[in-house]
Design a protein around this motif. Structure first.
Motif, PDB file in Angstrom:
ATOM      1  N   ALA A  22     111.682  16.188  54.361  1.00 27.72           N
ATOM      2  CA  ALA A  22     110.942  16.399  55.750  1.00 27.72           C
ATOM      3  C   ALA A  22     110.663  18.038  55.825  1.00 27.72           C
ATOM      4  N   ARG A  23     111.500  18.794  55.084  1.00 23.85           N
ATOM      5  CA  ARG A  23     111.001  20.231  55.004  1.00 23.85           C
ATOM      6  C   ARG A  23     111.120  20.737  53.410  1.00 23.85           C
ATOM      7  N   LEU A  24     110.238  21.803  53.079  1.00 30.60           N
ATOM      8  CA  LEU A  24     110.188  22.203  51.650  1.00 30.60           C
ATOM      9  C   LEU A  24     110.646  23.585  51.775  1.00 30.60           C
ATOM     10  N   THR A  25     111.138  23.969  50.825  1.00 31.21           N
ATOM     11  CA  THR A  25     111.370  25.473  50.712  1.00 31.21           C
ATOM     12  C   THR A  25     110.103  26.185  49.865  1.00 31.21           C
ATOM     13  N   ALA A  26     109.907  27.365  49.955  1.00 30.87           N
ATOM     14  CA  ALA A  26     108.917  27.936  49.222  1.00 30.87           C
ATOM     15  C   ALA A  26     108.568  27.687  47.870  1.00 30.87           C
ATOM     16  N   GLU A  27     109.717  27.494  47.021  1.00 31.53           N
ATOM     17  CA  GLU A  27     109.793  27.143  45.806  1.00 31.53           C
ATOM     18  C   GLU A  27     109.336  25.616  45.601  1.00 31.53           C
ATOM     19  N   GLN A  28     109.831  24.786  46.463  1.00 30.07           N
ATOM     20  CA  GLN A  28     109.252  23.577  46.291  1.00 30.07           C
ATOM     21  C   GLN A  28     107.849  23.358  46.719  1.00 30.07           C
ATOM     22  N   THR A  29     107.402  24.050  47.678  1.00 27.41           N
ATOM     23  CA  THR A  29     105.757  24.123  48.161  1.00 27.41           C
ATOM     24  C   THR A  29     105.210  24.656  47.027  1.00 27.41           C
ATOM     25  N   GLY A  30     105.514  25.670  46.282  1.00 31.37           N
ATOM     26  CA  GLY A  30     104.864  26.110  45.008  1.00 31.37           C
ATOM     27  C   GLY A  30     104.779  25.061  44.093  1.00 31.37           C
ATOM     28  N   TRP A  31     105.749  24.354  43.820  1.00 33.31           N
ATOM     29  CA  TRP A  31     105.773  23.222  42.821  1.00 33.31           C
ATOM     30  C   TRP A  31     104.757  22.317  43.272  1.00 33.31           C
ATOM     31  N   VAL A  32     104.680  21.708  44.499  1.00 34.38           N
ATOM     32  CA  VAL A  32     103.551  20.864  45.011  1.00 34.38           C
ATOM     33  C   VAL A  32     102.202  21.374  44.712  1.00 34.38           C
ATOM     34  N   LEU A  33     102.046  22.876  45.043  1.00 33.87           N
ATOM     35  CA  LEU A  33     100.577  23.216  44.978  1.00 33.87           C
ATOM     36  C   LEU A  33     100.392  23.948  43.636  1.00 33.87           C
ATOM     37  N   ASN A  34     101.628  24.000  42.732  1.00 35.39           N
ATOM     38  CA  ASN A  34     101.305  24.618  41.338  1.00 35.39           C
ATOM     39  C   ASN A  34     100.900  25.937  41.464  1.00 35.39           C
ATOM     40  N   CYS A  35     101.828  26.733  42.392  1.00 33.83           N
ATOM     41  CA  CYS A  35     101.678  28.150  42.419  1.00 33.83           C
ATOM     42  C   CYS A  35     103.232  28.730  42.633  1.00 33.83           C
ATOM     43  N   GLN A  36     103.197  30.017  42.606  1.00 37.50           N
ATOM     44  CA  GLN A  36     104.487  30.650  42.561  1.00 37.50           C
ATOM     45  C   GLN A  36     104.967  30.653  44.121  1.00 37.50           C
ATOM     46  N   PRO A  37     106.518  30.816  44.136  1.00 34.56           N
ATOM     47  CA  PRO A  37     107.104  30.787  45.427  1.00 34.56           C
ATOM     48  C   PRO A  37     106.569  32.103  45.981  1.00 34.56           C
ATOM     49  N   HIS A  38     106.511  33.340  45.228  1.00 30.70           N
ATOM     50  CA  HIS A  38     105.976  34.473  46.044  1.00 30.70           C
ATOM     51  C   HIS A  38     104.457  34.420  46.484  1.00 30.70           C
ATOM     52  N   ASP A  39     103.714  33.315  46.024  1.00 32.56           N
ATOM     53  CA  ASP A  39     102.434  33.133  46.807  1.00 32.56           C
ATOM     54  C   ASP A  39     102.414  32.423  48.082  1.00 32.56           C
ATOM     55  N   ILE A  40     103.466  31.766  48.292  1.00 30.89           N
ATOM     56  CA  ILE A  40     103.540  31.001  49.622  1.00 30.89           C
ATOM     57  C   ILE A  40     103.404  32.048  50.959  1.00 30.89           C
ATOM     58  N   PRO A  41     104.160  32.985  51.057  1.00 34.21           N
ATOM     59  CA  PRO A  41     103.847  34.061  52.293  1.00 34.21           C
ATOM     60  C   PRO A  41     102.340  34.301  52.286  1.00 34.21           C
ATOM     61  N   ALA A  42     101.724  34.699  51.366  1.00 36.70           N
ATOM     62  CA  ALA A  42     100.222  35.089  51.486  1.00 36.70           C
ATOM     63  C   ALA A  42      99.491  33.956  52.304  1.00 36.70           C
ATOM     64  N   LEU A  43      99.748  32.683  51.756  1.00 34.41           N
ATOM     65  CA  LEU A  43      99.010  31.273  52.301  1.00 34.41           C
ATOM     66  C   LEU A  43      99.462  31.359  53.778  1.00 34.41           C
ATOM     67  N   VAL A  44     100.788  31.488  54.150  1.00 37.08           N
ATOM     68  CA  VAL A  44     101.317  31.453  55.531  1.00 37.08           C
ATOM     69  C   VAL A  44     100.472  32.352  56.281  1.00 37.08           C
ATOM     70  N   THR A  45     100.399  33.809  55.765  1.00 37.65           N
ATOM     71  CA  THR A  45      99.772  34.815  56.596  1.00 37.65           C
ATOM     72  C   THR A  45      98.433  34.844  56.815  1.00 37.65           C
ATOM     73  N   SER A  46      97.655  34.180  55.735  1.00 33.62           N
ATOM     74  CA  SER A  46      96.422  33.705  55.948  1.00 33.62           C
ATOM     75  C   SER A  46      96.083  32.416  56.817  1.00 33.62           C
ATOM     76  N   ARG A  47      97.077  31.810  57.279  1.00 35.61           N
ATOM     77  CA  ARG A  47      97.070  30.593  57.917  1.00 35.61           C
ATOM     78  C   ARG A  47      96.490  29.298  57.116  1.00 35.61           C
ATOM     79  N   LEU A  48      96.610  29.424  55.928  1.00 34.86           N
ATOM     80  CA  LEU A  48      96.267  28.203  55.255  1.00 34.86           C
ATOM     81  C   LEU A  48      97.360  27.288  55.223  1.00 34.86           C
ATOM     82  N   LEU A  49      98.679  27.797  55.075  1.00 35.67           N
ATOM     83  CA  LEU A  49     100.071  26.848  55.422  1.00 35.67           C
ATOM     84  C   LEU A  49     100.488  27.178  56.830  1.00 35.67           C
ATOM     85  N   LYS A  50     101.286  26.216  57.467  1.00 33.67           N
ATOM     86  CA  LYS A  50     101.883  26.535  58.336  1.00 33.67           C
ATOM     87  C   LYS A  50     103.555  26.623  58.065  1.00 33.67           C
TER      88      LYS A  50
END
Length: 106
Positions: free
Chosen positions: A17-45
């Motif tokens: 039901a919920r994913l951590t930044a690390e798990q989201t990175g696994w799904v998107l094939n990016c690094q966990p430290h990339d996730i905040p940039a995607l949230v800030t740019s509103r590409l992810l909620k």
């Protein structure tokens, strides 16, 4: 992809039901430290539905935006770091050289 990542993604045949930044990175094939940039740019909620991520993976336009956002974010971050490191050398002199001159050249 690491073995534990593959096991995670195949867990029960669906995402939790919920994913951590690390798990989201696994799904998107990016690094966990990339996730905040995607949230800030509103590409992810931040508390979005994990199933939405699977839908986004099918959208080439979104994938392009994601890649460009991550590249732009780190280019901007790294450019800022270079400015700070070059501040130590002013007028072509290093900080150590300036201190030696102030100490009478010893």
């Amino acid at each position: 992809m690491k073995e534990d990542q593959q096991r995670f993604l195949s867990l029960l045949g669906q995402l939790p039901a919920r994913l951590t930044a690390e798990q989201t990175g696994w799904v998107l094939n990016c690094q966990p430290h990339d996730i905040p940039a995607l949230v800030t740019s509103r590409l992810l909620k931040p508390l979005g539905n994990p199933a939405d991520i699977l839908e986004l993976l099918k959208d080439r336009s979104w994938l392009t935006k994601m890649t460009n956002t991550i590249n732009h974010h780190w280019h901007k971050k790294n450019s800022g770091n270079k400015c700070h490191s070059s501040n130590g050398a002013q007028n072509g002199h290093s900080r150590a050289f300036d201190l030696a001159e102030a100490d009478g050249g010893r």
